[in-house]
Design a protein around this motif. Sequence first.
Motif, PDB file in Angstrom:
ATOM      1  N   ARG A  59       0.830  -1.205   0.000  1.00 40.58           N
ATOM      2  CA  ARG A  59       0.000   0.000   0.000  1.00 40.58           C
ATOM      3  C   ARG A  59       0.863   1.254   0.000  1.00 40.58           C
ATOM      4  O   ARG A  59       0.626   2.195  -0.763  1.00 40.58           O
ATOM      5  CB  ARG A  59      -0.913  -0.009   1.234  1.00 40.58           C
ATOM      6  CG  ARG A  59      -1.903   1.122   1.250  1.00 40.58           C
ATOM      7  CD  ARG A  59      -2.703   1.171   2.523  1.00 40.58           C
ATOM      8  NE  ARG A  59      -3.227  -0.122   2.926  1.00 40.58           N
ATOM      9  CZ  ARG A  59      -3.487  -0.453   4.174  1.00 40.58           C
ATOM     10  NH1 ARG A  59      -3.293   0.402   5.145  1.00 40.58           N
ATOM     11  NH2 ARG A  59      -3.967  -1.643   4.459  1.00 40.58           N
ATOM     12  N   ALA A  62       2.633   1.742  -3.351  1.00 46.12           N
ATOM     13  CA  ALA A  62       1.710   2.196  -4.395  1.00 46.12           C
ATOM     14  C   ALA A  62       1.369   3.676  -4.219  1.00 46.12           C
ATOM     15  O   ALA A  62       1.331   4.443  -5.190  1.00 46.12           O
ATOM     16  CB  ALA A  62       0.442   1.361  -4.367  1.00 46.12           C
ATOM     17  N   ARG A  63       1.115   4.085  -2.981  1.00 48.34           N
ATOM     18  CA  ARG A  63       0.729   5.476  -2.744  1.00 48.34           C
ATOM     19  C   ARG A  63       1.881   6.459  -2.902  1.00 48.34           C
ATOM     20  O   ARG A  63       1.663   7.621  -3.217  1.00 48.34           O
ATOM     21  CB  ARG A  63       0.129   5.618  -1.347  1.00 48.34           C
ATOM     22  CG  ARG A  63      -1.239   4.999  -1.238  1.00 48.34           C
ATOM     23  CD  ARG A  63      -1.860   5.294   0.089  1.00 48.34           C
ATOM     24  NE  ARG A  63      -3.183   4.712   0.183  1.00 48.34           N
ATOM     25  CZ  ARG A  63      -3.889   4.697   1.290  1.00 48.34           C
ATOM     26  NH1 ARG A  63      -3.400   5.230   2.395  1.00 48.34           N
ATOM     27  NH2 ARG A  63      -5.086   4.154   1.308  1.00 48.34           N
ATOM     28  N   ALA A  65       4.480   5.981  -4.983  1.00 50.95           N
ATOM     29  CA  ALA A  65       5.218   5.593  -6.193  1.00 50.95           C
ATOM     30  C   ALA A  65       5.864   6.781  -6.892  1.00 50.95           C
ATOM     31  O   ALA A  65       6.991   6.686  -7.384  1.00 50.95           O
ATOM     32  CB  ALA A  65       4.289   4.861  -7.156  1.00 50.95           C
TER      33      ALA A  65
END
Length: 141
Positions: A59, A62-63, A65
């Motif tokens: 998570r 992804a946030r 990136a």
Amino acid sequence: MDEGLRVTDRWVVPAGELRERFSRSSGPGGQGVNTADSRVELSYDLAHSPTVPESLRARALARLANRLVDGVLTIAASEHRAQLANREAARERMAALLREAAAPPPPPRRATRPSRGAKERRLAEKKRQSQRKRDRRVDGE
């Protein structure tokens, strides 16, 4: 400054996994501006850190990136004239960023429909508005 970085109650980044680099800061500073290394770059290898819980790693990656370079998160702080204040500011910003990235996603939105009364009020207001504009016309159409 050698204690870890507390992100959440369960997640503490050990001081050994944080890297600090110092350089000269731009902006005001008087005579010492060209000699004091007050700018701080704080780096943390998020992708390869053993302290990140696996449930949060995907998570957070992804946030964050668009802020990561090869899995490393870097924060620069140069808003203060003192190096110690910039170190604190960088640590606070890093903790806030990691806390936000690790936060659980919001619950999904439940679709709702407007009530019958709301539809009637909307249509009645539309009729009133069109009548108001019709009354303002000069040519009498």
